[in-house]
Design an enzyme around this catalytic site. Sequence first.
Site, PDB file in Angstrom:
ATOM      1  N   ASP A   1      45.584  19.584  -6.448  1.00 20.07           N
ATOM      2  CA  ASP A   1      45.132  20.927  -6.102  1.00 20.07           C
ATOM      3  C   ASP A   1      46.327  21.852  -5.910  1.00 20.07           C
ATOM      4  OD1 ASP A   1      42.421  20.475  -6.176  1.00 20.07           O
ATOM      5  OD2 ASP A   1      42.265  19.962  -4.055  1.00 20.07           O
TER       6      ASP A   1
ATOM      7  N   ARG B   1      42.801  22.544 -14.244  1.00 16.56           N
ATOM      8  CA  ARG B   1      41.655  23.224 -13.641  1.00 16.56           C
ATOM      9  C   ARG B   1      42.055  24.686 -13.463  1.00 16.56           C
ATOM     10  NH1 ARG B   1      40.760  21.464  -7.981  1.00 16.56           N
ATOM     11  NH2 ARG B   1      39.466  19.729  -8.709  1.00 16.56           N
TER      12      ARG B   1
END
Length: 304
Positions: A132, A182
């Site tokens: 992330d 992502r």
Amino acid sequence: MDALLRTLFQSFAKSQSVGRMARRYGLRFGAGRFVAGETIEGAIDAVRALNATGREATLDHLGEFVSTEAEAELSTRMCLKTLDAIADAGVKANLSLKLTSLGLGISEQICLNNLTTILNRARLHGLFVRIDMEDFAQCEKTISLYKRLREQIDNVGIVIQAYLYRSLDDIEELKSLKPNLRLVKGAYKESPTVAYPAKPDVDENFKRLISTHLKNGGYAAIATHDSQIIDYAQQTIQELAVPPDRYEFQMLYGIREDLQLTLVHEGYRVRVYVPFGSDWFGYFMRRLAERPANVWFVLKNLFK
């Protein structure tokens, strides 16, 4: 009013004292809508329910900004436990994690060692791990570490945030790796010196990131609940004849389930980001900051 609420919730997200107070109430005052419980067992149950409706998942044991090596080791063990639980249950899921939870703020080498241990376990199970992206202060270190890892390991991806000015350059710099990215708008409060302050500019940059990354040939995990961005992505995928094994749509647990299921029924691969764990407060506050209208949902739960 919305801008004021966003600032308030983003401040709460960083407050350890407010977080400790909130956790006394558990998840009952609204966070349970966005967080799949505090245990790995609860998270696996949530993934099973998603799988039953054709959706896949990425599990994230919540936590960030650890201050000791022992805390980083604890987070690492929890990631390993999560990977083992995914494999044992046979569910369709992978793992997401934050580098600050693995000790990035203590030592890059400690973080790298912990992350390598996790990636090796994931590879043993045939699973994928997503790094992330956190606030801007961690961005350069995170991308640098990712590039080092990709020299030897390929079961790892990273996140690129559309609200940062630098993101298009980052995608171009990473393209030789054919990375699994992502693509998101971004959820942290950042200075206008490093991030677009206006939503229309973020949206336009998001579209640029999607088209550029798809043209570069990498795998695109398009993470958004914005129907206009999804429409743009679908049109771009069709125009470029991108095969189904090079993209997916991602959304957050508890948000726009109707849209998630619509995409599944249309034949798209959909992955749901499923956070769990006792350190849920900061994540919950960032969700409220993204959409302050959710505060009324929280207030209703407070008085149930």
